[in-house]
Design a protein around this motif. Structure first.
Motif, short mmCIF file in Angstrom:
data_model
loop_
_atom_site.label_atom_id
_atom_site.label_comp_id
_atom_site.label_asym_id
_atom_site.label_seq_id
_atom_site.Cartn_x
_atom_site.Cartn_y
_atom_site.Cartn_z
N ILE A 117 0.85 -1.20 0.00
CA ILE A 117 0.00 0.00 0.00
C ILE A 117 0.88 1.25 0.00
O ILE A 117 0.65 2.20 -0.75
N GLU A 118 1.92 1.22 0.83
CA GLU A 118 2.73 2.44 0.93
C GLU A 118 3.51 2.71 -0.35
O GLU A 118 3.65 3.86 -0.75
N SER A 119 3.98 1.65 -1.01
CA SER A 119 4.73 1.93 -2.24
C SER A 119 3.77 2.42 -3.32
O SER A 119 4.10 3.32 -4.09
N TYR A 120 2.56 1.85 -3.37
CA TYR A 120 1.58 2.36 -4.33
C TYR A 120 1.31 3.85 -4.08
O TYR A 120 1.34 4.67 -5.00
N PRO A 157 -4.99 1.27 15.95
CA PRO A 157 -3.61 1.69 15.71
C PRO A 157 -3.25 1.64 14.22
O PRO A 157 -2.55 2.53 13.71
N ASP A 158 -3.75 0.63 13.49
CA ASP A 158 -3.48 0.56 12.04
C ASP A 158 -4.13 1.74 11.31
O ASP A 158 -3.56 2.31 10.38
N ASP A 159 -5.35 2.11 11.71
CA ASP A 159 -6.01 3.27 11.10
C ASP A 159 -5.17 4.53 11.31
O ASP A 159 -4.99 5.35 10.41
N ARG A 160 -4.68 4.67 12.53
CA ARG A 160 -3.90 5.87 12.85
C ARG A 160 -2.60 5.91 12.03
O ARG A 160 -2.20 6.96 11.53
N MET A 216 -2.15 4.58 9.16
CA MET A 216 -2.54 4.87 7.79
C MET A 216 -2.81 6.38 7.62
O MET A 216 -2.32 7.00 6.69
N LEU A 217 -3.57 6.95 8.54
CA LEU A 217 -3.90 8.38 8.44
C LEU A 217 -2.63 9.23 8.55
O LEU A 217 -2.48 10.24 7.85
N GLU A 218 -1.74 8.82 9.42
CA GLU A 218 -0.47 9.53 9.58
C GLU A 218 0.34 9.46 8.28
O GLU A 218 0.89 10.46 7.82
#
Ligand code: GDP
Length: 210
Positions: free
Chosen positions: A105-108, A130-133, A135-137
């Motif tokens: 996801i991050e490389s995309y 924590p995963d949502d945070r 991601m938002l960060e």
């Protein structure tokens, strides 16, 4: 007689283009603007996408075994590309599988020249995980325009819903107006989301202003 209100984002065609399975893997090269959808597994992403495009096809393709961990791309109206990011943070997958979503996801997100915006989904009933945070960060660091949609609003009474929207807005440091309340069951919020996407598509690419 008054004309019936125009439906935003009328879907005339929807075509599955392919999946991106690894950070260096295939991705569309056509240059069409891309709008990506992110959220943890079970947040209601497939249901939201089906409501948005009035089709069952998206969920069917994205839930095909082997495709659930891929980034799936759909061409809409030959106008833009809808990007279905894999759901993250599913408690039942092993730790290793768990960590897989981040590099992909991050490389995309980091390398997408055609990305115009992200629709980040959160369950209206729960505080961000924590995963949502994370991601938002990450989205904040990348600088990509982000729409936050609160899903499953039909599960709450109107009073509970209003309270949760205020609480989440405070939590995310956003104005409540910036949050779109959505229900795949009633269709509430479909047109608000469609208008927000049209607005992202009508703006110049955000990367140019950096
Ligand atoms: P995904 O894993 O994020 O794609 O989530 P799904 O769309 O598959 O939804 C997960 C579960 O939540 C399913 O049982 C859906 O029926 C349910 N669900 C999704 N959206 C809504 C909604 O707006 N309202 C209600 N009541 N249930 C929903």
């Amino acid at each position: 007689m008054a004309a019936p209100p125009r439906e935003p984002l009328v879907i005339r065609s929807l075509e599955f283009m392919g999946g991106m399975a690894t950070a260096a893997g295939w991705r569309p090269q056509g240059g069409l603007p891309e709008i990506a959808f992110a959220g943890r597994s079970n947040v209601g992403k497939s249901s939201l996408l089906n409501r948005l495009v009035h089709r069952k096809k998206i969920a069917r393709v994205s839930n095909t075994p082997g495709r659930t961990r891929e980034i799936n791309f759909f061409k809409v109206n030959d106008q833009f590309v809808l990007v279905d990011l894999p759901g993250y943070g599913y408690a039942r997958v092993s730790k290793e599988r768990h960590a897989e979503w981040r590099p992909l996801i991050e490389s995309y997100l980091r390398d997408s020249r055609d990305l115009r915006g992200i629709v980040q989904l959160l369950d209206v009933r729960h505080d961000p995980t924590p995963d949502d945070r994370r991601m938002l960060e990450f989205l904040g660091d990348v600088g990509v325009p982000t729409i936050v949609v609160l899903t499953k609003t039909d599960k709450l009474t109107p009073t509970q819903r209003a309270n949760r929207i205020s609480a989440l807005a405070a939590e995310l440091d956003l104005d409540p107006e910036q949050l779109i309340a959505f229900s795949a069951v009633t269709g509430d919020g479909r047109n608000d989301l469609a208008e927000a996407i049209e607005s992202l598509l009508s703006q110049p690419p955000w990367q140019e202003s950096r």
